[in-house]
Design a protein around this motif. Structure first.
Motif, PDB file in Angstrom:
ATOM      1  N   UNK A  84      39.463  40.865  41.946  1.00  0.00           N
ATOM      2  CA  UNK A  84      38.003  40.894  42.060  1.00  0.00           C
ATOM      3  C   UNK A  84      37.363  41.666  40.919  1.00  0.00           C
ATOM      4  N   UNK A  85      37.945  42.821  40.614  1.00  0.00           N
ATOM      5  CA  UNK A  85      37.368  43.644  39.542  1.00  0.00           C
ATOM      6  C   UNK A  85      37.606  43.037  38.166  1.00  0.00           C
ATOM      7  N   UNK A  86      38.733  42.350  37.974  1.00  0.00           N
ATOM      8  CA  UNK A  86      38.981  41.688  36.689  1.00  0.00           C
ATOM      9  C   UNK A  86      37.931  40.610  36.445  1.00  0.00           C
ATOM     10  N   UNK A  87      37.623  39.826  37.474  1.00  0.00           N
ATOM     11  CA  UNK A  87      36.603  38.785  37.338  1.00  0.00           C
ATOM     12  C   UNK A  87      35.235  39.390  37.033  1.00  0.00           C
ATOM     13  N   UNK A  88      34.891  40.475  37.726  1.00  0.00           N
ATOM     14  CA  UNK A  88      33.609  41.136  37.470  1.00  0.00           C
ATOM     15  C   UNK A  88      33.557  41.691  36.050  1.00  0.00           C
ATOM     16  N   UNK A  89      34.656  42.286  35.608  1.00  0.00           N
ATOM     17  CA  UNK A  89      34.706  42.870  34.268  1.00  0.00           C
ATOM     18  C   UNK A  89      34.603  41.788  33.191  1.00  0.00           C
ATOM     19  N   UNK A 115      27.851  47.650  26.635  1.00  0.00           N
ATOM     20  CA  UNK A 115      28.059  46.755  27.774  1.00  0.00           C
ATOM     21  C   UNK A 115      29.379  46.003  27.625  1.00  0.00           C
ATOM     22  N   UNK A 116      29.667  45.515  26.422  1.00  0.00           N
ATOM     23  CA  UNK A 116      30.942  44.843  26.170  1.00  0.00           C
ATOM     24  C   UNK A 116      32.106  45.766  26.504  1.00  0.00           C
ATOM     25  N   UNK A 117      31.994  47.014  26.087  1.00  0.00           N
ATOM     26  CA  UNK A 117      33.056  47.982  26.352  1.00  0.00           C
ATOM     27  C   UNK A 117      33.260  48.248  27.830  1.00  0.00           C
ATOM     28  N   UNK A 118      32.175  48.251  28.614  1.00  0.00           N
ATOM     29  CA  UNK A 118      32.306  48.460  30.060  1.00  0.00           C
ATOM     30  C   UNK A 118      33.190  47.366  30.663  1.00  0.00           C
ATOM     31  N   UNK A 119      32.951  46.134  30.244  1.00  0.00           N
ATOM     32  CA  UNK A 119      33.782  45.039  30.715  1.00  0.00           C
ATOM     33  C   UNK A 119      35.228  45.180  30.281  1.00  0.00           C
ATOM     34  N   UNK A 120      35.440  45.527  29.032  1.00  0.00           N
ATOM     35  CA  UNK A 120      36.799  45.694  28.509  1.00  0.00           C
ATOM     36  C   UNK A 120      37.520  46.815  29.255  1.00  0.00           C
TER      37      UNK A 120
END
Length: 447
Positions: A84-89, A115-120
């Motif tokens: 779930x968190x991988x998909x959100x990220x 923002x890009x870094x938060x996902x990474x």
């Protein structure tokens, strides 16, 4: 036999290797995303008229985001699930890349790189744990290394595309391509990545554990340990209780130093080589050599972990990294030798990062694993963020590229000292009461 023991002791199935391959692809995207700013730095600096300090902040902006994502997104994975968190990220990463390509000002680009870094950051913490949990004991070090090798592949791809596309299509094209690849990864992950069996087991969801076990080809009989047997509060405070305290501090220090050296080399090498007097094209080639070497280093490290203790290898590679960093910049007057040493720098530094990703999950029980890895990655961003920013200010202050590389080498060497006493966590196999098992978990860690 419990499901965890079944995965740990039986052969890797084709679907397990597929999961490792998918994780490698996701890490390749992270590698692409993080070095995109490094390879476009000259063009971006020219368009926005940036100083060294401003460029340093821009190079560190995604790293700041990784710290935020690792500290605040990763613990949610222990509650809501790794998948779930991988998909959100991935969704957050996609937005950041798309908006970075559309940025018209320095401030906008800085914001969307965060923002890009938060996902990474969310991807890194969760996928690292997924790889560890879907691998057996024999190949765990190798699978982490294959996963880590993806970073170098993605970074190398970014460098090659930057050299080809920036002169004709501009720096924004690099971010548009990254967004397209991330969108593809989001779709593949949604349909192909199962939830962690460790997460489901700890939540008492036996039916889902058995469904996923069948999906990955584990057809032998097994039991599913009730969640109470390995019950821990999935919060950061648990990392500072009992013997976990010393382990956590040591891992945070080691991770910070390694990522500082790694991100310094990967983010600043193309620009610093031009400061040394090389052409912009030679600077990009130097960066590509580091990225290419990173792929080799991860695989070599993984192969060696099948015979040598992962922590000992990490100590050896960190010391060698310090030596080769100094040799790399010292050979700048001989481009051929410098490029060869650049492969060595990338190989050794990426092997050290691989080592941290291998050692860190093993130091915690499954219920604390994502929190432990996420916090280590998050705290390490202090060093990772400060390194590129500090280099920008030091460069404006007159520091030479040689002095900067020597300093980075000294910091990486200290990692060997920080890793003294870190050991793998072991969970008792015998059935116990929840209280007894919690006590045994704490006693099994040796600081």
């Amino acid at each position: 036999m419990d499901i965890r023991q079944l995965i740990d002791t039986t052969r890797m199935t084709a679907y397990q290797w597929f999961i490792i391959g998918l994780a490698c692809f996701l890490n390749a995207l992270d590698g692409y995303d993080l070095v995109a700013m490094a390879f476009t730095s000259s063009s971006v600096s020219e368009e926005f008229g940036l100083s060294g300090a401003q460029l340093g902040w821009l190079l560190s902006s995604a790293l700041i985001g990784i710290g935020i994502g690792s500290l605040f997104l990763a613990p949610l994975a222990d509650r809501y699930g790794r998948r779930t968190l991988i998909l959100a990220a991935l969704a957050i990463d996609l937005v950041g890349l798309s908006m970075s390509a559309l940025s018209d000002t320095y401030g906008e680009l800085l914001l969307w790189r965060v923002v890009t870094g938060i996902g990474v950051g969310g991807i890194l913490a969760c996928v690292t744990v997924v790889v560890s949990e879907f691998s057996n004991l024999r190949f765990r070090g190798l699978t982490i290394s294959i996963y880590s090798a993806g970073y170098g592949l993605g970074a190398s791809l970014c460098g090659v595309l930057a050299a080809q596309l920036i002169p004709t299509h501009g720096w924004r094209s690099i971010f548009f391509i990254g967004a397209a690849l991330t969108g593809f990864a989001l779709v593949i992950t949604f349909f192909a990545l199962p939830e962690s069996v460790d997460h489901l087991r700890n939540r008492g969801q036996e039916d889902k554990v058995r469904a996923i076990a069948a999906r990955i080809g584990k057809t032998d009989e097994f039991t599913v340990t009730p969640a109470a047997v390995e019950k821990h509060s999935a919060g950061l405070r648990e990392l500072f209780r009992g013997p976990f305290l010393a382990t956590t501090i040591k891992l945070w220090i080691a991770f910070s130093l390694i990522t500082a050296g790694f991100n310094f080399a990967n983010q600043w090498t193309p620009k610093l080589l031009t400061e040394y007097g090389l052409s912009a094209q030679q600077g990009i080639i130097g960066g590509i050599m580091l990225s290419f070497g990173g792929t080799i280093g991860s695989l070599i490290y993984g192969a060696l972990t099948t015979r040598i203790d992962a922590r000992r290898l990490l100590v050896i590679f960190s010391l060698l990294s310090a030596v080769v960093l100094v040799g790399f910049i010292s050979a700048a007057n001989w481009p051929g030798l410098m490029f060869a040493l650049g492969v060595g720098v990338g190989m050794l530094l990426n092997a050290c990062v691989t080592g941290m990703y291998t050692v860190t999950p093993q130091a915690y029980p499954s219920a604390l694993r994502t929190s432990g890895v996420g916090s280590a990655i998050g705290i390490s961003r202090v060093g990772a963020v400060m390194a590129p920013i500090a280099v920008g200010y030091l460069l404006d202050a007159g520091w030479s590229p040689t002095a900067l590389y020597v300093t980075a080498g000294a910091l990486v060497a200290v990692t060997a000292i920080a890793m003294i006493g870190v050991r793998e966590h072991t969970t008792p196999v015998a059935a116990t009461t929840p209280a007894e098992n919690a006590d045994a978990d704490r006693a099994s860690v040796r600081s």
